[in-house]
Enzyme design. Structure first.
Site, PDB file in Angstrom:
ATOM      1  N   HIS A 263     -23.535 -16.670  45.791  1.00 60.81           N
ATOM      2  CA  HIS A 263     -23.821 -17.456  44.772  1.00 60.81           C
ATOM      3  C   HIS A 263     -24.227 -18.940  45.167  1.00 60.81           C
ATOM      4  O   HIS A 263     -24.925 -19.848  44.381  1.00 60.81           O
ATOM      5  CB  HIS A 263     -22.742 -17.352  43.778  1.00 60.81           C
ATOM      6  CG  HIS A 263     -22.687 -16.267  42.889  1.00 60.81           C
ATOM      7  ND1 HIS A 263     -21.916 -15.153  43.044  1.00 60.81           N
ATOM      8  CD2 HIS A 263     -23.615 -15.747  41.714  1.00 60.81           C
ATOM      9  CE1 HIS A 263     -22.304 -14.091  42.214  1.00 60.81           C
ATOM     10  NE2 HIS A 263     -23.128 -14.448  41.407  1.00 60.81           N
TER      11      HIS A 263
ATOM     12  N   ARG B  50     -26.019 -17.403  33.497  1.00 59.05           N
ATOM     13  CA  ARG B  50     -24.739 -17.121  34.061  1.00 59.05           C
ATOM     14  C   ARG B  50     -23.703 -18.086  33.359  1.00 59.05           C
ATOM     15  O   ARG B  50     -23.429 -19.193  33.852  1.00 59.05           O
ATOM     16  CB  ARG B  50     -24.770 -17.055  35.695  1.00 59.05           C
ATOM     17  CG  ARG B  50     -25.637 -16.313  36.533  1.00 59.05           C
ATOM     18  CD  ARG B  50     -25.502 -16.608  37.773  1.00 59.05           C
ATOM     19  NE  ARG B  50     -26.083 -15.608  38.780  1.00 59.05           N
ATOM     20  CZ  ARG B  50     -27.514 -15.557  39.267  1.00 59.05           C
ATOM     21  NH1 ARG B  50     -28.338 -16.475  38.923  1.00 59.05           N
ATOM     22  NH2 ARG B  50     -27.787 -14.468  39.890  1.00 59.05           N
TER      23      ARG B  50
ATOM     24  N   ARG C 176     -25.203 -13.722  29.517  1.00 59.09           N
ATOM     25  CA  ARG C 176     -24.319 -12.693  30.107  1.00 59.09           C
ATOM     26  C   ARG C 176     -22.965 -13.353  29.861  1.00 59.09           C
ATOM     27  O   ARG C 176     -22.831 -14.222  30.073  1.00 59.09           O
ATOM     28  CB  ARG C 176     -24.741 -12.833  31.739  1.00 59.09           C
ATOM     29  CG  ARG C 176     -23.703 -11.789  32.327  1.00 59.09           C
ATOM     30  CD  ARG C 176     -24.007 -11.568  33.630  1.00 59.09           C
ATOM     31  NE  ARG C 176     -23.444 -12.796  34.534  1.00 59.09           N
ATOM     32  CZ  ARG C 176     -23.775 -12.808  35.988  1.00 59.09           C
ATOM     33  NH1 ARG C 176     -24.548 -11.850  36.424  1.00 59.09           N
ATOM     34  NH2 ARG C 176     -23.274 -13.873  36.561  1.00 59.09           N
TER      35      ARG C 176
ATOM     36  N   GLU D 150     -25.780  -3.023  38.016  1.00 61.35           N
ATOM     37  CA  GLU D 150     -25.425  -3.695  39.419  1.00 61.35           C
ATOM     38  C   GLU D 150     -24.360  -2.841  40.278  1.00 61.35           C
ATOM     39  O   GLU D 150     -23.876  -3.203  41.181  1.00 61.35           O
ATOM     40  CB  GLU D 150     -25.244  -5.017  39.184  1.00 61.35           C
ATOM     41  CG  GLU D 150     -24.100  -5.356  38.178  1.00 61.35           C
ATOM     42  CD  GLU D 150     -23.661  -7.095  38.074  1.00 61.35           C
ATOM     43  OE1 GLU D 150     -24.224  -7.629  38.884  1.00 61.35           O
ATOM     44  OE2 GLU D 150     -23.112  -7.141  37.134  1.00 61.35           O
TER      45      GLU D 150
ATOM     46  N   ASN E 111     -28.534  -8.067  43.349  1.00 64.15           N
ATOM     47  CA  ASN E 111     -27.582  -8.634  44.221  1.00 64.15           C
ATOM     48  C   ASN E 111     -26.628  -7.854  44.460  1.00 64.15           C
ATOM     49  O   ASN E 111     -26.135  -7.407  45.627  1.00 64.15           O
ATOM     50  CB  ASN E 111     -27.344 -10.292  43.687  1.00 64.15           C
ATOM     51  CG  ASN E 111     -28.349 -11.096  43.038  1.00 64.15           C
ATOM     52  OD1 ASN E 111     -29.549 -10.703  43.926  1.00 64.15           O
ATOM     53  ND2 ASN E 111     -28.174 -11.931  42.558  1.00 64.15           N
ATOM     54  N   ASP E 112     -25.752  -7.661  43.231  1.00 66.85           N
ATOM     55  CA  ASP E 112     -24.512  -6.662  43.427  1.00 66.85           C
ATOM     56  C   ASP E 112     -24.964  -5.344  43.616  1.00 66.85           C
ATOM     57  O   ASP E 112     -24.231  -4.636  44.437  1.00 66.85           O
ATOM     58  CB  ASP E 112     -23.740  -6.818  42.235  1.00 66.85           C
ATOM     59  CG  ASP E 112     -22.887  -8.066  42.248  1.00 66.85           C
ATOM     60  OD1 ASP E 112     -22.089  -8.211  43.207  1.00 66.85           O
ATOM     61  OD2 ASP E 112     -23.010  -8.940  41.275  1.00 66.85           O
TER      62      ASP E 112
ATOM     63  N   ARG F  16     -22.015  -9.610  49.933  1.00 65.77           N
ATOM     64  CA  ARG F  16     -23.020 -10.628  49.977  1.00 65.77           C
ATOM     65  C   ARG F  16     -22.954 -11.862  50.411  1.00 65.77           C
ATOM     66  O   ARG F  16     -23.859 -12.762  50.601  1.00 65.77           O
ATOM     67  CB  ARG F  16     -23.648 -10.563  48.420  1.00 65.77           C
ATOM     68  CG  ARG F  16     -22.758 -10.986  47.494  1.00 65.77           C
ATOM     69  CD  ARG F  16     -23.096 -10.769  46.004  1.00 65.77           C
ATOM     70  NE  ARG F  16     -23.978 -11.886  45.493  1.00 65.77           N
ATOM     71  CZ  ARG F  16     -24.239 -11.623  44.044  1.00 65.77           C
ATOM     72  NH1 ARG F  16     -23.740 -10.883  43.338  1.00 65.77           N
ATOM     73  NH2 ARG F  16     -24.975 -12.881  43.674  1.00 65.77           N
TER      74      ARG F  16
ATOM     75  N   CYS G 194     -33.145  -9.148  36.917  1.00 64.99           N
ATOM     76  CA  CYS G 194     -32.664 -10.482  36.936  1.00 64.99           C
ATOM     77  C   CYS G 194     -32.143 -10.701  38.333  1.00 64.99           C
ATOM     78  O   CYS G 194     -31.517 -11.829  38.498  1.00 64.99           O
ATOM     79  CB  CYS G 194     -31.940 -10.774  35.911  1.00 64.99           C
ATOM     80  SG  CYS G 194     -30.249  -9.924  36.026  1.00 64.99           S
TER      81      CYS G 194
HETATM   82  C1  PEP Z   1     -26.860  -9.574  40.275  1.00 59.14           C
HETATM   83  O1  PEP Z   1     -25.995  -9.000  40.692  1.00 59.14           O
HETATM   84  O2  PEP Z   1     -28.078  -9.311  40.861  1.00 59.14           O
HETATM   85  C2  PEP Z   1     -26.888 -10.695  39.395  1.00 59.14           C
HETATM   86  C3  PEP Z   1     -28.152 -10.930  38.721  1.00 59.14           C
HETATM   87  O3  PEP Z   1     -25.789 -11.276  38.960  1.00 59.14           O
HETATM   88  P1  PEP Z   1     -24.911 -12.215  40.023  1.00 59.14           P
HETATM   89  O4  PEP Z   1     -25.949 -12.710  41.113  1.00 59.14           O
HETATM   90  O5  PEP Z   1     -24.737 -13.509  39.116  1.00 59.14           O
HETATM   91  O6  PEP Z   1     -23.838 -11.423  40.598  1.00 59.14           O
HETATM   92 MG    MG Z   2     -24.123  -9.585  39.686  1.00 57.40          MG
END
Ligand code: PEP
Ligand code: MG
Length: 609
Positions: free
Chosen positions: A198, A305, A341, A440, A463-464, A474, A511
């Site tokens: 993040h 977010r 979200r 995710e 991402n997750d 990550r 996203c």
């Molecule tokens: C993701 O996990 O891809 C996502 C968009 O949420 P975040 O990056 O806030 O976990």
């Molecule tokens: Mg996520």
């Protein structure tokens, strides 16, 4: 600048946020209080030294009390560590012994405290009982707090830095990064981190050039050193020579010029060469960032977010505060959609380090929707604020970290109850919202058909999804090389999600950061995803990429890619097919590059894996 004594040093890290900056280093040394020297205290001054120590202890106790009392009721269970420290503060082993050392050895309080703590640490660590062994860390943390008060060191507060510097830190939390403002900080470098941490995501949204996982940057770079940060290639140069400085200054100007040229076309619609319209939206963390989405020609907010409004503060926001922020965003974007979200707290986004959620494995812990379902009052406050703000425009709601269908059912029930409570009170609201699920977690992919029955849309959080599918933290630089959006396992998952969404008539968006890299755009379009959301500064590049693609070419491309067995091969296929178009973006890289250097790369635009 390097001279005869200072040689130019090049450090390679991960290109977390694009841009080039040149400036003086500002080291954030969280462990600076470790450097303690011993000096004698004249006998007549010992009483004063004791007073100084006691004042530092009292200040530490007041600080602990204030944190405990200001922690929202909801997080009270997390303050038990601080309560333990509060009890330990006057313990004779720590307090009594330090006083004895000052009196007997006539030494400064810092030295006495350090001596006592290292002795205590060794005693605790030799204990067989793991519980008692762990108490060693309580003692160390408490002693650090007292030590900070003794030496007058400040806790990290980025907001207070007021020079135009490049920040160099071992690590920055997402909350710390969100405090950074461009007018104060040119860029930042961290020893740790990963591209989709993040911290990296926020840097991209705030448009702060950043290099993470730069090895031992904090050990190599000293305060006020002149450094070059290249967030495009992930390179840091300490003590640059005259010629390196000239080269990078030219590169910086070229980058800014190219970026401006792409941005000038950001208002043009994103339509493929064969006429297919695609929506390109922005991801935001803070309400102020909505302006960037508008400026870059975004078609709405695909991911808001919301957790950052809960972080770095002693109390959770109340309904009116949330309502104000959400309605501002919704009004600025109207009639374009805003996808809010719900709170995705914890994981790497615990509310603050001090009252941090003390889970052994936070990524698999009480995060996102799991947290909200266990804290109905926190969830209700947010849901009511969203429903009220929805009066002003097009709001969509999205639930994060869904692992099983029942979580969506329960979340929808909570939403209905929130609407009913507003209706009963006669407060205006709009509950005609589309409901989305962030896909995710691998179980949500596998169960996509069941989840589709409860949702209007899916939004893929790569991402997750990459983190959980490939078992890669990550934020961990040691495994960052495995974090590949084009891994065949991820591609097959995307295919499954889009197929199920098609069968179930559910819309599917993306996203995750995967959407912000133009090399992925043909694959995403070929899979039938025609709403992409990303960090705002990536929007113009992705729109331009879309304008360079024939949608009819992308379906066979996906079929071919799905037959390949490695991320490298899939990357090579894309590079060979779209290399010429992609070379346009070499110096305006925006996001989650997957990891293989491009054949068509232009000279001088080295890209970090
Ligand atoms: C993701 O996990 O891809 C996502 C968009 O949420 P975040 O990056 O806030 O976990
Ligand atoms: Mg996520």
């Amino acid at each position: 600048m390097s001279d005869k004594t200072t040689k130019e040093i090049v450090l390679e890290g991960i290109n977390a946020s694009p841009g080039i900056c040149i400036g003086k280093a500002y080291l954030v040394d969280k462990e600076g209080v470790d450097i303690i020297s011993r000096y004698p205290i004249p006998k007549a001054q010992v009483t004063n030294e004791l007073k100084r120590f006691k004042a530092a202890v009292k200040k530490a106790r007041d600080e602990l009390r204030a944190i405990i009392e200001n922690t929202p009721d909801d997080f009270r269970q997390q303050t038990s560590i601080l309560e333990t420290q509060e009890v330990l503060i006057k313990d004779k082993l720590l307090y009594g012994k330090t006083i004895a050392v000052i009196e007997q050895e006539c030494v400064n309080a810092e030295w006495a405290l350090k001596k006592v703590v290292s002795h205590l640490k060794s005693i605790f660590q030799e204990m067989a009982d793991p519980y008692l062994r762990e108490r060693a860390s309580d003692v160390v943390n408490l002693a650090d707090r007292i030590m900070r008060n003794l030496v007058g060191a400040k806790q990290l507060n980025i907001d207070k830095i007021d020079k135009r510097v490049i920040l160099v830190a071992r690590d920055l939390s997402p909350a710390e990064t969100s405090q950074i403002r461009l007018e104060k900080i040119k860029g930042f470098i961290t020893d740790k981190g990963g591209k989709t941490s993040h911290t990296g995501i926020i840097a991209r949204t705030l448009e702060i050039p950043a290099v993470v996982a730069a090895g031992d940057a904090t050990a190599t770079i000293k305060n006020d050193d002149l450094i070059i940060l290249d967030g495009i290639t992930g390179t840091v140069i300490n003590h640059p020579s005259e010629s390196t400085l000239v080269k990078y200054e030219q590169r910086r100007v070229r980058y800014e010029r190219q970026k401006a040229a792409i941005n000038r076309r950001s208002r043009l619609p994103a339509k493929t060469l064969d006429g297919q319209s695609v929506k390109v939206l922005g991801n935001i963390e803070l309400p102020e960032e909505v302006v960037a989405v508008v400026n870059y020609g975004g078609d709405g907010i695909g991911l808001y977010r919301t957790e950052f409004q809960y972080m770095s503060r002693p109390r959770f926001p109340d309904e009116d505060e949330l309502y104000d922020k959400y309605s501002d965003v919704v009004q600025v974007m109207a009639p374009k959609p805003v996808t809010i979200r719900t709170l995705d707290i914890n994981g790497d986004k615990a509310i603050s380090a001090e009252n941090g959620f003390n889970e052994v494995n936070p990524a698999l812990g009480l995060r996102g929707i799991r947290y909200c379902l266990q804290r109905p009052e926190v969830f209700r406050t947010q849901l009511r604020a969203i429903l009220r703000a929805a009066v002003f425009g097009k709001v969509q709601i999205m639930f994060p970290m869904v692992a099983i269908q029942r979580e969506v059912v329960q979340a929808k029930k909570a939403l209905e109850e929130a609407a009913a409570s507003l209706a009963k009170e006669g407060v205006p609201f709009n509950d005609n919202l589309e409901i989305g699920v962030l896909i995710e977690v691998p179980s949500a992919v596998i169960m996509a058909d069941a989840i589709a029955e409860e949702a209007d849309f899916f939004s893929i959080g790569t991402n997750d999804l990459i983190q959980y599918t490939l078992a890669i933290d990550r934020n961990n630089k040691n495994v960052a090389h495995l974090f590949r959006a084009l891994d065949p396992a991820i591609l097959r998952m995307l295919k499954h999600i889009t197929d199920v969404a098609g069968q179930k008539n559910v819309k599917v968006f993306i996203c995750g950061e995967m959407a912000s890299d133009p090399i992925h755009t043909p694959i995403l379009l070929g899979l039938g995803i025609n709403e992409l959301s990303m960090n705002p500064q990536a929007i113009p590049t992705i729109k331009q990429m879309i304008r360079s693609i024939n949608i009819s070419d992308t379906k066979p491309l996906v079929e071919e890619a799905l037959k390949l067995k490695s991320a490298d091969k899939i990357f090579a296929l894309l590079r060979d097919t779209y290399g010429d178009v992609l070379s346009e973006f070499n110096r305006t890289d925006t996001g989650a590059r997957t990891g293989v250097k491009k054949k068509t790369r232009r000279k001088g635009a080295k890209r970090k894996a």
